[in-house]
Design a protein around this motif. Structure first.
Motif, mmCIF file in Angstrom:
data_model
loop_
_atom_site.group_PDB
_atom_site.id
_atom_site.type_symbol
_atom_site.label_atom_id
_atom_site.label_comp_id
_atom_site.label_asym_id
_atom_site.label_seq_id
_atom_site.Cartn_x
_atom_site.Cartn_y
_atom_site.Cartn_z
ATOM 1 N N UNK A 10 -3.108 30.554 20.383
ATOM 2 C CA UNK A 10 -4.764 30.672 19.831
ATOM 3 C C UNK A 10 -5.264 30.254 21.112
ATOM 4 N N UNK A 11 -6.401 31.186 21.405
ATOM 5 C CA UNK A 11 -7.037 31.258 22.656
ATOM 6 C C UNK A 11 -8.609 30.854 22.311
ATOM 7 N N UNK A 12 -9.367 29.805 23.111
ATOM 8 C CA UNK A 12 -10.426 29.463 22.863
ATOM 9 C C UNK A 12 -11.213 29.791 24.117
ATOM 10 N N UNK A 13 -12.511 30.105 24.086
ATOM 11 C CA UNK A 13 -13.510 30.187 25.060
ATOM 12 C C UNK A 13 -14.191 28.895 25.287
ATOM 13 N N UNK A 14 -14.188 28.415 26.663
ATOM 14 C CA UNK A 14 -14.465 27.148 27.012
ATOM 15 C C UNK A 14 -15.652 27.312 27.982
ATOM 16 N N UNK A 15 -16.884 26.745 27.852
ATOM 17 C CA UNK A 15 -17.893 26.768 28.728
ATOM 18 C C UNK A 15 -18.144 28.386 29.251
ATOM 19 N N UNK A 16 -18.087 29.015 28.293
ATOM 20 C CA UNK A 16 -18.374 30.614 28.687
ATOM 21 C C UNK A 16 -17.466 31.199 29.760
ATOM 22 N N UNK A 17 -16.742 30.567 30.324
ATOM 23 C CA UNK A 17 -15.821 31.218 31.671
ATOM 24 C C UNK A 17 -14.343 30.966 31.466
ATOM 25 N N UNK A 21 -5.341 28.489 26.019
ATOM 26 C CA UNK A 21 -4.521 28.945 25.188
ATOM 27 C C UNK A 21 -3.455 27.862 24.754
ATOM 28 N N UNK A 22 -3.027 27.816 23.452
ATOM 29 C CA UNK A 22 -2.248 26.671 22.795
ATOM 30 C C UNK A 22 -1.157 27.725 22.012
ATOM 31 N N UNK A 23 0.169 27.210 22.229
ATOM 32 C CA UNK A 23 1.070 28.059 21.229
ATOM 33 C C UNK A 23 0.923 27.474 19.906
ATOM 34 N N UNK A 24 1.174 28.600 19.001
ATOM 35 C CA UNK A 24 1.002 28.500 17.658
ATOM 36 C C UNK A 24 2.550 27.985 17.234
ATOM 37 N N UNK A 32 4.211 30.646 27.297
ATOM 38 C CA UNK A 32 3.268 30.241 28.192
ATOM 39 C C UNK A 32 3.250 29.999 29.653
ATOM 40 N N UNK A 33 4.483 29.239 29.713
ATOM 41 C CA UNK A 33 4.637 28.576 31.031
ATOM 42 C C UNK A 33 5.287 29.566 31.951
ATOM 43 N N UNK A 34 5.964 30.707 31.416
ATOM 44 C CA UNK A 34 6.361 31.719 32.375
ATOM 45 C C UNK A 34 5.298 32.513 32.758
#
Length: 260
Positions: A10-17, A21-24, A32-34
């Motif tokens: 799941x990807x989220x835009x934060x502060x416009x910049x 990403x968080x694993x589903x 993600x760690x790789x």
């Protein structure tokens, strides 16, 4: 704000910049760690910007990187093709051994995963294909067994992962499927799923050979097979049906083209 609905994270835009990403699913955490190990090493050698992620929090796992500006490529043209071809040539020229030392999935794991994938396709997808087309489907899987695993690849290159800004290609994103694999997998959409002018420009800039074209076609045909099994995994009949329609369409579209 939520930025995208990917299969894995799941990807989220934060502060416009920033993209966070968080694993589903738990198994996506390792992926993600790789990326946080691989991409900071890989990025300086590439001619286009890519995400450079870092771990923001460990529990729960959140990975953050600066937003790569641009929108998904919608109308690929010649200049876009040149940029993508040069990008892929640089990516594929990266040292596979060094990439593995920086977290990339190695060739041995690629081959093992490929065998398991072929087995699953045979048991879950081939039976859904009309009998008249099953021989063609099986020939695709048979050809896949002999494909190389010797190149640093993106693994999921499509128009949604190529960004444009101000009329130019501005970056390439989503390296979650990166691995040591077959260079042709990254050429599948570019050569067989995009407009001819773009495809020709990619081929010229990259230096595509006849053998790469042959394997890229097979990877292109295999694309919807993943959607079929993904639909089964999440229990979504509509996704499964959509994937199967794609499987049949691509089988028909390449009828008569030799796979070996």
């Amino acid at each position: 704000m939520e930025f995208s609905q990917g299969w894995d994270s799941l990807a989220t835009l934060v502060e416009g910049r920033w993209i966070e990403r968080r694993p589903r699913r738990p198994e996506v955490a390792d992926q993600l760690r790789r990326e946080t190990r691989l991409l900071p090493w890989l990025a300086p050698s590439l001619p286009l910007p890519v995400p450079i992620p870092a771990v923001l929090t460990d529990d729960p796992l959140v990975v953050r990187h600066a937003l790569v500006p641009g929108d998904a490529l919608e109308s690929p043209g010649v200049e876009d093709g040149v940029a993508v071809g040069r990008f892929l040539r640089a990516l594929h020229g990266s040292s596979a051994a060094e990439a593995v030392r920086h977290g990339l999935i190695p060739a041995e794991q690629t081959r093992s995963s490929r065998i398991a994938e072929i087995s699953r396709f045979q048991s879950e997808v081939v039976p859904l294909i009309p009998v008249a087309q099953q021989d063609s489907a099986q020939s695709i899987l048979d050809a896949l067994r002999d494909f190389p695993a010797d190149t640093v690849v993106h693994g999921d290159l499509g128009p949604e992962h190529v960004l444009t800004d101000g009329g130019r290609v501005s970056g390439v994103i989503d390296f979650g499927d990166a691995h040591v694999g077959d260079a042709a997998i990254d050429l599948a959409w570019a050569l067989y799923g995009a407009p001819t002018a773009f495809a020709d420009a990619v081929a010229d800039a990259y230096g595509v050979t006849g053998e790469l074209r042959r394997r890229a076609l097979i990877w292109h045909q295999l694309g919807p097979w993943h959607e079929v099994v993904y639909g089964a995994d999440i229990g979504d009949i509509a996704v499964r049906r959509s994937g199967l329609a794609g499987v049949l369409e691509r089988l028909e579209g390449s009828a008569g083209i030799p796979l070996r």
